[in-house]
Write an enzyme that holds these catalytic residues in place. Sequence first.
Site, short mmCIF file in Angstrom:
data_model
loop_
_atom_site.label_atom_id
_atom_site.label_comp_id
_atom_site.label_asym_id
_atom_site.label_seq_id
_atom_site.Cartn_x
_atom_site.Cartn_y
_atom_site.Cartn_z
N LYS A 197 1.00 -1.14 -0.03
CA LYS A 197 0.10 0.13 0.02
C LYS A 197 0.92 1.26 0.13
O LYS A 197 0.76 2.26 -0.64
CB LYS A 197 -0.91 0.03 1.13
CG LYS A 197 -1.79 1.36 1.36
CD LYS A 197 -2.82 1.02 2.45
CE LYS A 197 -3.58 2.18 2.77
NZ LYS A 197 -4.55 2.14 3.74
N GLU A 203 10.30 -4.63 4.44
CA GLU A 203 10.54 -6.03 4.33
C GLU A 203 10.10 -6.20 2.53
O GLU A 203 10.91 -6.86 1.89
CB GLU A 203 9.46 -7.05 4.97
CG GLU A 203 9.78 -7.21 6.41
CD GLU A 203 8.72 -5.99 7.24
OE1 GLU A 203 8.66 -5.08 6.62
OE2 GLU A 203 8.54 -6.39 8.32
N GLY A 255 -5.01 -2.07 4.87
CA GLY A 255 -4.19 -3.06 4.32
C GLY A 255 -4.91 -4.06 4.49
O GLY A 255 -5.05 -5.30 3.32
N ARG A 256 -5.42 -4.53 5.72
CA ARG A 256 -5.85 -5.86 6.10
C ARG A 256 -7.35 -6.06 5.44
O ARG A 256 -7.96 -6.98 5.72
CB ARG A 256 -5.92 -5.86 7.66
CG ARG A 256 -6.73 -4.84 8.49
CD ARG A 256 -6.25 -4.95 9.81
NE ARG A 256 -6.84 -3.55 10.83
CZ ARG A 256 -6.18 -2.64 10.78
NH1 ARG A 256 -5.10 -2.33 10.24
NH2 ARG A 256 -6.60 -1.63 11.51
N GLU A 341 -5.14 -6.54 14.53
CA GLU A 341 -4.71 -5.14 14.22
C GLU A 341 -5.84 -4.24 14.43
O GLU A 341 -5.58 -2.88 14.61
CB GLU A 341 -3.99 -5.29 12.89
CG GLU A 341 -3.27 -4.28 12.48
CD GLU A 341 -2.35 -4.21 11.30
OE1 GLU A 341 -1.02 -4.54 11.28
OE2 GLU A 341 -2.91 -4.10 10.17
N HIS A 372 -5.53 -33.07 17.21
CA HIS A 372 -4.38 -33.89 17.69
C HIS A 372 -3.44 -33.30 18.20
O HIS A 372 -2.19 -33.56 18.38
CB HIS A 372 -3.56 -34.93 16.43
CG HIS A 372 -5.03 -36.00 16.22
ND1 HIS A 372 -5.42 -36.99 16.74
CD2 HIS A 372 -6.16 -35.63 15.20
CE1 HIS A 372 -6.32 -37.43 16.04
NE2 HIS A 372 -7.09 -36.55 14.99
N LYS A 501 8.89 -0.80 14.55
CA LYS A 501 9.37 -0.31 13.14
C LYS A 501 10.66 0.66 13.35
O LYS A 501 11.72 0.69 12.84
CB LYS A 501 8.17 0.48 12.16
CG LYS A 501 7.38 -0.77 11.42
CD LYS A 501 6.71 -0.13 10.51
CE LYS A 501 5.52 -1.06 10.04
NZ LYS A 501 4.36 -0.37 9.31
O1 F6P Z 1 2.92 -2.94 9.90
C1 F6P Z 1 1.61 -3.13 9.67
C2 F6P Z 1 1.05 -2.66 8.09
O2 F6P Z 1 0.99 -1.50 7.92
C3 F6P Z 1 -0.10 -3.38 7.88
O3 F6P Z 1 -1.20 -2.93 8.31
C4 F6P Z 1 0.07 -3.53 6.55
O4 F6P Z 1 -1.08 -4.48 6.09
C5 F6P Z 1 1.47 -4.17 6.49
O5 F6P Z 1 2.09 -3.44 7.19
C6 F6P Z 1 1.85 -3.91 4.86
O6 F6P Z 1 1.85 -2.54 4.46
P1 F6P Z 1 2.18 -2.02 3.05
O7 F6P Z 1 1.04 -2.85 2.28
O8 F6P Z 1 2.01 -0.82 3.06
O9 F6P Z 1 3.41 -2.59 2.64
#
Ligand code: F6P
Length: 536
Positions: A197, A203, A255-256, A341, A372, A501
């Site tokens: 987003k 990452e 995002g979620r 979240e 199990h 972060k």
């Molecule tokens: O760190 C949490 C977050 O902001 C989530 O809410 C989001 O889904 C995820 O990181 C990834 O964010 P992005 O889509 O901006 O890379």
Amino acid sequence: MKLDNLRTLAAGAQDRAILDLFEHSADRARIFSASTGDLLFDYSKTQLDTTIRDALIQLCDEADLADRREAMFSGTKINETEGRAVLHTALRNLDGGPVEVDGLDVMPDVLDTLQRMRVFAEEVRGGAVIGAGGSFTDVVNIGIGGSDLGPVMATHALSPYHDGPRLHYVSNVDGAHIADTLRQLDPTRTLVIVASKTFTTIETMTNARTARAWMTEGGGDPATQFAAVSTALDKTQAFGIPENRVFGFADWVGGRYSVWGPVGLPVMIAVGSNAFDAFLRGGQAMDVHFRAADWGENMPVMLALVGIWHRQVLGHASRAVLPYDQRLLRLAAYFQQLEMESNGKSVAMDGAALAVPSGPVVWGEPGTNGQHAFYQLIHQGTDVIPCEFMVAAEGHEPELSHHHRLLLANCLAQSEALMRGRSLPEARQRMAAKGLEGAELERQARHRVFSGNRPSTTLIYPKLTPFVLGQIIALYEHRVFVEGVLLGINSFDQWGVELGKELATSLGPIVEGEESASEKDGSTAALVAYVVRHRD
Ligand code: F6P
């Protein structure tokens, strides 16, 4: 009726036998269930009675739920701490009317992007768009959190419909993830989708750069083999992804909550645009139900009220999501982000401390595997864990219907066992039948007692189709929304992820050995010293 008063009203309720409630009302299963389309949500195996349910329903009016709901659907900026509307519902508003944000109808852009996704997905599937070495055999989606969990979950869920290229998901910044994924792929026939987003997530950007280098070194062409999904079009351009390969969305999609739009592109490539449309239509059908049904008949509302009952009234700290559906193996992980979240907050919308517990810990695994592993604790542990079972009436493998009957029997058996339990006299009887007696019989019997009276709900659906998956995901989204409104919190920000972060950024140069750890606490400094001593 405040939650505190509800606690008073409910005093002792958790000790009453759920089985007795069935004995007093032959119609309990019907009265304590909600349905929409072909979905049935049974919450009769809980300690709720009509008085408590009425009191819970009253909370909805007191919290102005109807107004809040319409505020969300109509584009009001209900995400107040970020000044944003919350309009993931617009992404599935296929037949709906205009939806305005700041006086502008967002639907033309939504539908235009959806159409571009359809065209691109079908071109990739059909071989009209190809890589340096020929048609795409594999697609790698690079994203994390909401840019990963939704598409991963949906890809597994819809595997019977998967007839496009193979799909791979890379999320973790741990180099092991991308190394293990790329090792098996042809860099000239792999499409990489960078989904973020913000297009700043460390990452994702680290993995995207690694994938680009791998492709270049392997003879692929990043200019034609990369696509991006983002709200930050300046950043996708700076990364070098051509405009016609960028699928944008607006900041009013959390995002979620984003799997319905461009973030769902890999799913669309896997299952095709018709199946993806059916997924959207399932979500839309749940929206229509959520907006129209009375509170007591409203599935997301009742799912939310059962959640409030178990967490905020009775104090159960976690709830288990237990799909008896192997293809929903990532559903619990997806719901963890969606619920934790969204509602893991201790400050109300107005900044005051929350007077009641926040949302619960959400966890789970598909059945029968979980039986199990951790069901021992669910049945005999000292904490009550409300369980949310899910199961389809039929599977996708008619030739294996005997498997499905076993799956169903196990699912139904678990909710029955949790409710029914096994008393000490019953356990004694069983030990006596095995020939035990005296102190040994007594000792062994006690280990075989099940307190029972443990609440669960069951969501049952005909078959896990794209439409049904859409219904289930939208059902839980609205459940989270309703719980958030009743708690008075903002379900749409996530400030709790920021501190970690920031500290990771400050620790970067320290871990690299470029800066000293002397300003850090003793534990952190000692851990850094260990790393420095042990790396090559
Ligand atoms: O760190 C949490 C977050 O902001 C989530 O809410 C989001 O889904 C995820 O990181 C990834 O964010 P992005 O889509 O901006 O890379």
